[in-house]
Design a protein around this motif. Structure first.
Motif, PDB file in Angstrom:
ATOM      1  N   SER A  60       1.265  47.473   6.017  1.00  0.00           N
ATOM      2  CA  SER A  60       1.582  49.065   6.356  1.00  0.00           C
ATOM      3  C   SER A  60       2.768  49.159   7.065  1.00  0.00           C
ATOM      4  O   SER A  60       3.384  50.318   6.750  1.00  0.00           O
ATOM      5  CB  SER A  60       0.534  49.802   6.992  1.00  0.00           C
ATOM      6  N   ARG A  61       3.545  48.271   7.745  1.00  0.00           N
ATOM      7  CA  ARG A  61       4.942  48.550   8.458  1.00  0.00           C
ATOM      8  C   ARG A  61       5.881  48.135   7.836  1.00  0.00           C
ATOM      9  O   ARG A  61       7.238  48.434   8.108  1.00  0.00           O
ATOM     10  CB  ARG A  61       4.750  47.938   9.931  1.00  0.00           C
ATOM     11  N   LEU A  62       5.499  47.386   6.676  1.00  0.00           N
ATOM     12  CA  LEU A  62       6.709  46.905   5.925  1.00  0.00           C
ATOM     13  C   LEU A  62       8.055  47.928   5.064  1.00  0.00           C
ATOM     14  O   LEU A  62       7.450  48.998   4.886  1.00  0.00           O
ATOM     15  CB  LEU A  62       6.429  46.293   4.483  1.00  0.00           C
ATOM     16  N   ARG A  83       3.529  52.584   2.528  1.00  0.00           N
ATOM     17  CA  ARG A  83       4.153  54.213   2.608  1.00  0.00           C
ATOM     18  C   ARG A  83       5.321  54.025   3.799  1.00  0.00           C
ATOM     19  O   ARG A  83       6.107  55.100   3.733  1.00  0.00           O
ATOM     20  CB  ARG A  83       3.120  54.862   3.044  1.00  0.00           C
ATOM     21  N   SER A  84       5.313  52.913   4.419  1.00  0.00           N
ATOM     22  CA  SER A  84       6.607  52.593   5.064  1.00  0.00           C
ATOM     23  C   SER A  84       8.116  52.198   4.642  1.00  0.00           C
ATOM     24  O   SER A  84       9.017  52.029   5.275  1.00  0.00           O
ATOM     25  CB  SER A  84       6.266  51.925   6.515  1.00  0.00           C
ATOM     26  N   LEU A  85       7.586  51.784   3.067  1.00  0.00           N
ATOM     27  CA  LEU A  85       8.811  51.011   2.384  1.00  0.00           C
ATOM     28  C   LEU A  85      10.028  51.898   2.410  1.00  0.00           C
ATOM     29  O   LEU A  85       9.973  53.173   1.865  1.00  0.00           O
ATOM     30  CB  LEU A  85       8.231  50.576   1.309  1.00  0.00           C
ATOM     31  N   GLN A  86      11.119  51.391   2.761  1.00  0.00           N
ATOM     32  CA  GLN A  86      12.452  52.134   2.564  1.00  0.00           C
ATOM     33  C   GLN A  86      13.416  51.611   1.621  1.00  0.00           C
ATOM     34  O   GLN A  86      14.168  52.250   1.123  1.00  0.00           O
ATOM     35  CB  GLN A  86      13.049  52.220   4.086  1.00  0.00           C
ATOM     36  N   LYS A  87      13.463  50.100   1.572  1.00  0.00           N
ATOM     37  CA  LYS A  87      14.577  49.583   0.630  1.00  0.00           C
ATOM     38  C   LYS A  87      13.519  48.576  -0.309  1.00  0.00           C
ATOM     39  O   LYS A  87      12.786  47.922   0.234  1.00  0.00           O
ATOM     40  CB  LYS A  87      15.277  48.585   1.350  1.00  0.00           C
ATOM     41  N   LEU A  88      13.397  48.740  -1.608  1.00  0.00           N
ATOM     42  CA  LEU A  88      12.806  47.817  -2.566  1.00  0.00           C
ATOM     43  C   LEU A  88      13.770  47.278  -3.587  1.00  0.00           C
ATOM     44  O   LEU A  88      14.417  48.116  -4.418  1.00  0.00           O
ATOM     45  CB  LEU A  88      11.709  48.784  -3.339  1.00  0.00           C
ATOM     46  N   HIS A  89      13.720  46.104  -3.598  1.00  0.00           N
ATOM     47  CA  HIS A  89      14.767  45.192  -4.621  1.00  0.00           C
ATOM     48  C   HIS A  89      13.844  44.628  -5.616  1.00  0.00           C
ATOM     49  O   HIS A  89      13.045  43.778  -5.482  1.00  0.00           O
ATOM     50  CB  HIS A  89      15.460  44.144  -3.898  1.00  0.00           C
ATOM     51  N   LEU A  90      13.816  44.964  -6.693  1.00  0.00           N
ATOM     52  CA  LEU A  90      13.394  44.387  -8.248  1.00  0.00           C
ATOM     53  C   LEU A  90      14.113  43.815  -9.207  1.00  0.00           C
ATOM     54  O   LEU A  90      13.559  43.891 -10.301  1.00  0.00           O
ATOM     55  CB  LEU A  90      12.173  45.365  -8.351  1.00  0.00           C
ATOM     56  N   PHE A  91      15.421  43.655  -8.919  1.00  0.00           N
ATOM     57  CA  PHE A  91      16.400  43.365  -9.796  1.00  0.00           C
ATOM     58  C   PHE A  91      15.852  41.876 -10.384  1.00  0.00           C
ATOM     59  O   PHE A  91      15.562  41.259  -9.850  1.00  0.00           O
ATOM     60  CB  PHE A  91      17.826  43.234  -9.060  1.00  0.00           C
TER      61      PHE A  91
END
Length: 346
Positions: A60-62, A83-91
Motif C-alpha cells: 500500500s506504500r508503493l 493508491r499511493s502509486l505515483q509513477k507507473l512504467h508499463l512500456f
C-alpha cells in the motif's frame, strides 16, 4: 531463478524501501515480496511477467512501480489497490486494453508510461487520473484520443508519437498547463482551433503528419520549439485566379446582421439566449481577419506566412509557417496586405 536477493532483503528487515529484480527472466513474482510492506519503489523490468499475484495489493506504500519490458497483455487489475502509486512504467509490453476500473484507484499517479504497446484506444475514464502530469503513449496503435483526456488539468507532458491519429479533439485547448505535446509520425491532416488556446505550450512536435496549414492564432503561442518536417505545408507560390462576386445566401445575410446587432442590443441578446437553436447556430460564427466582422458559413480561406525562425527552435529549413486566415468577402481580400494569399484549389 534463485531468490537470494529477496531473502537477503527480508533478513535485513522489512523496512526496505526500494527493491529491484530486473532482467532475471521471472515468470512470476517470488514468495515473500508482499511482506515488504514498507516498499516504496519496485523495479521489475526486463522479465517475463504476464500477471501480478493478488498479494501485490498489500504494498500500500508503493510509489514507483516499473513493469517495463515484460509480456503483460492488459494493465494488471491489482494496481487499483496501490493508491499511493505515483509513477507507473508499463512500456514495452503487449498491452491491448486498459480496464476502465483501473483509473479509479490511481488518483495519485503523476506519471504513466505506456510506450511501445498495442493500444488501439483509451477508455474515457482516464479523466479520473486527476493528478497526472506526464502521459506517454508513443508507439501504440491509437486512432483517436477521448475528449475526456482533455480534462486532465495538471497534465504537463503528452507524448503520442508513432500512432495512427487522424485528428485531435477540439477540447485539447482545455490543457492550458501542457508544456510538451508530441504528435510526430501520425496521420493528422488538420489541427483544431483549440490548439491555439494552450497558453502554456512550449514544445510542439508535429513532424511526419499530413498537415498543410495551421489554425489562426498559432503564431501567438509562446512556443520555444516547433517541429513539423515531413508535412506537405503550403508554399508561397503566387498564381493568377479569377475573382468571383460575393453572393451571400439569405441565411448568411441574416446571420451577419444579427451578429453585428448583438454587440449593441441587450434585448436581442436576451432573445437569442431564450432560443436554443439560434444560440447553437450563432456559436459557430467566425471573425474576419481583415475587418473583424462576424460571419457564419460563407468565407474565403486564405493563408498568411508567419516568420517563426527568429523566435523559436524549428525544423530544419522551416522559416515561414502557413497560418489559416478567414475573410468575410472579396472586398476584404482586396484590402489585405502583401503577406496574405488566397489558397488555390488544384
Amino acid at each position: 531463478m534463485p531468490e537470494w536477493p529477496l531473502l537477503r532483503a527480508l533478513r535485513g528487515g522489512r523496512g526496505t524501501r526500494s527493491f529491484s529484480l530486473t532482467a532475471r527472466r521471472l515468470h512470476y513474482l517470488p514468495w515473500g515480496l508482499a511482506k515488504m510492506k514498507s516498499l516504496e519503489g519496485l523495479n521489475l523490468r526486463d522479465n517475463r511477467l504476464c500477471r501480478l499475484p493478488p498479494a501485490m495489493e498489500a504494498l500500500s506504500r508503493l510509489k514507483i512501480l516499473n513493469l517495463g519490458n515484460n509480456i503483460f497483455e492488459e494493465v494488471p487489475e491489482q494496481l487499483i489497490c496501490l493508491r499511493s502509486l505515483q509513477k507507473l512504467h508499463l512500456f514495452g509490453n503487449k498491452i491491448t486494453r486498459i480496464s476502465p476500473s483501473i483509473f479509479g484507484g490511481l488518483q495519485n499517479l503523476v506519471l504513466l508510461n505506456l510506450n511501445n504497446n498495442k493500444l488501439c484506444c483509451l477508455p474515457p475514464e482516464i479523466h479520473r487520473l486527476e493528478n497526472l502530469e506526464c502521459l506517454s503513449l508513443n508507439n501504440n496503435q491509437l486512432q483517436r484520443i477521448p475528449r475526456e483526456l482533455c480534462c486532465l488539468q495538471k497534465l504537463r507532458e503528452l507524448h503520442l508519437s508513432h500512432n495512427s491519429l487522424m485528428a485531435l479533439p477540439e477540447e485539447i485547448g482545455h490543457l492550458t498547463k501542457l508544456k510538451i505535446l508530441s504528435l510526430s509520425r501520425n496521420q493528422i491532416e488538420e489541427l483544431p482551433e483549440g490548439l491555439c488556446k494552450m497558453v502554456g505550450l512550449r514544445v510542439l512536435d508535429l513532424a511526419g503528419n499530413n498537415i498543410q496549414i495551421f489554425p489562426a492564432g498559432v503564431e501567438e503561442l509562446e512556443l520555444v520549439e516547433l517541429y513539423c518536417e515531413g508535412n506537405p505545408l503550403l508554399q508561397k507560390h503566387p498564381v493568377s485566379a479569377i475573382q468571383e462576386e460575393d453572393i451571400l445566401t439569405l441565411k448568411e445575410i441574416t446571420a451577419r446582421f444579427i451578429i453585428a446587432q448583438l454587440k449593441s442590443s441587450l434585448s436581442l441578446q436576451r432573445a437569442v439566449k431564450q432560443n436554443t437553436e439560434a444560440q447553437n447556430m450563432l456559436s459557430q460564427q467566425r471573425e474576419c481577419a481583415q475587418c473583424g466582422c462576424g460571419f457564419l458559413n460563407m468565407w474565403l480561406e486564405c493563408v498568411q506566412f508567419v516568420d517563426v525562425k527568429q523566435r523559436m527552435k524549428t525544423s530544419r529549413n522551416l522559416h515561414l509557417l502557413p497560418v489559416k486566415m478567414l475573410l468575410c468577402s472579396y472586398k476584404c481580400f482586396n484590402l489585405h496586405d502583401d503577406e496574405l494569399f488566397g489558397i488555390a484549389v488544384p
